[in-house]
Motif scaffolding. Structure first.
Motif, PDB file in Angstrom:
ATOM      1  N   TYR A   1       0.851  -1.183   0.000  1.00  0.00           N
ATOM      2  CA  TYR A   1       0.000   0.000   0.000  1.00  0.00           C
ATOM      3  C   TYR A   1       0.890   1.238   0.000  1.00  0.00           C
ATOM      4  O   TYR A   1       2.008   1.215   0.520  1.00  0.00           O
TER       5      TYR A   1
ATOM      6  N   THR B   1     -10.460   5.129  -0.337  1.00  0.00           N
ATOM      7  CA  THR B   1      -9.311   5.202   0.566  1.00  0.00           C
ATOM      8  C   THR B   1      -9.691   4.828   1.991  1.00  0.00           C
ATOM      9  O   THR B   1      -8.879   4.248   2.721  1.00  0.00           O
TER      10      THR B   1
ATOM     11  N   LEU C   1      -4.215   2.560  -2.570  1.00  0.00           N
ATOM     12  CA  LEU C   1      -3.968   3.982  -2.348  1.00  0.00           C
ATOM     13  C   LEU C   1      -4.504   4.413  -0.977  1.00  0.00           C
ATOM     14  O   LEU C   1      -5.650   4.128  -0.628  1.00  0.00           O
TER      15      LEU C   1
ATOM     16  N   ARG D   1      -6.303  12.309 -10.583  1.00  0.00           N
ATOM     17  CA  ARG D   1      -6.778  11.079 -11.212  1.00  0.00           C
ATOM     18  C   ARG D   1      -8.097  11.260 -11.950  1.00  0.00           C
ATOM     19  O   ARG D   1      -8.601  10.296 -12.546  1.00  0.00           O
TER      20      ARG D   1
ATOM     21  N   ALA E   1       1.116   9.035  -7.529  1.00  0.00           N
ATOM     22  CA  ALA E   1      -0.277   9.064  -7.071  1.00  0.00           C
ATOM     23  C   ALA E   1      -1.250   8.765  -8.204  1.00  0.00           C
ATOM     24  O   ALA E   1      -2.357   8.289  -7.966  1.00  0.00           O
TER      25      ALA E   1
ATOM     26  N   VAL F   1      -0.572   4.411  -8.788  1.00  0.00           N
ATOM     27  CA  VAL F   1      -0.908   3.386  -7.793  1.00  0.00           C
ATOM     28  C   VAL F   1      -2.343   2.915  -8.009  1.00  0.00           C
ATOM     29  O   VAL F   1      -3.261   3.735  -8.136  1.00  0.00           O
TER      30      VAL F   1
END
Length: 251
Positions: free
Chosen positions: A168, A241, A195, A230, A187, A190
């Motif tokens: 992770y 998350t 994440l 993203r 970022a 992943v």
């Protein structure tokens, strides 16, 4: 939402910091015997706080049979969900590397024995990567230990290795900094199910709070920034998350 990595006991008023900006849970990192005891005490006091116990690499000079016994005595506590933070740090003083290495391998053994994830700190001087390479070299001997690369640096080699082993990756406020292109690239890369977002409070406050002491609730600024990187809805990334934090820590 969750702050997956904070030093809540470093703050002047941990109680008031807990629920800011809609925060519902946090993992308080116990990176020395003293701070591990503090983290456990906060987790006993508040039902939205969980703790880890370990020895930070920059505190490796504290390593001793007594320090190890103090940390190990906490590991069966029901609110202790991880080991560390541990790892290697060549930013401040490379002369402690043998002590750091010994403490790192001891904590890997604790993680293997308990089944709890190991929170890993890795830091190098600018333009160097000796600590990153050392972490990779060490972890190859411990393939069965679940690891979390806290405050991930964006190091390409560690990213590839971590993805291969199912690690992770935690992203802190520095991902929001203008010159943090490697961290931002990581970022984006992943997988969503690996994440995490964190503050590392009171350090590394994200934009727009940069330069101020960080607070657990500021994790929302980091999450919003990563969602933008993203192209995701922030509420959806928050759900993901939070699920990831609960999964890796067994919460």
């Amino acid at each position: 939402m969750f702050d997956s990595h904070t030093h809540l006991d470093y703050l002047d008023d941990p109680a008031s910091a807990r629920g800011e900006l809609g925060l519902s849970g946090m993992v308080c990192i116990g990176a020395s015997p003293e701070h591990a005891r503090n983290a456990v005490a906060l987790a006993e006091r508040f039902d939205d706080v969980w703790a880890t116990a370990g020895l930070h690499p920059t505190d490796a000079a504290q390593d001793s049979p007594e320090a190890r016994a103090a940390i190990e005595s906490l590991l069966d506590h029901p609110r202790v969900v991880g080991i560390g933070e541990s790892g290697l740090d060549d930013y401040w003083d490379e002369t402690q590397r043998p002590a750091q290495q010994a403490a790192f391998e001891w904590q890997l053994g604790l993680a293997r024995r308990t089944g709890k994830p190991l929170v890993i700190h890795t830091r190098d001087k600018p333009g160097q990567d000796s600590a990153h390479r050392g972490v990779m070299d060490t972890l190859r001997d411990w393939p069965d230990v679940q690891v979390i690369f806290h405050c991930f640096s964006g190091h390409a080699g560690l990213l590839a290795y971590g993805l291969e082993r199912g690690a992770y990756f935690g992203f802190a406020g520095n991902v929001t900094y203008k010159n943090a292109r490697e961290v931002q690239d990581a970022a984006r890369q992943v997988p969503l199910d690996r994440l995490l977002v964190e503050t590392d409070a009171p350090f590394l406050a994200p934009v727009p709070k940069r330069g101020k002491p960080n607070r657990p609730g500021y994790v929302r600024h980091t999450l919003d920034f990563v969602a933008g990187l993203r192209g995701l809805d922030a509420a959806e990334l928050e759900r993901v998350t939070d699920e990831n934090t609960r999964r890796v820590y067994g919460i």
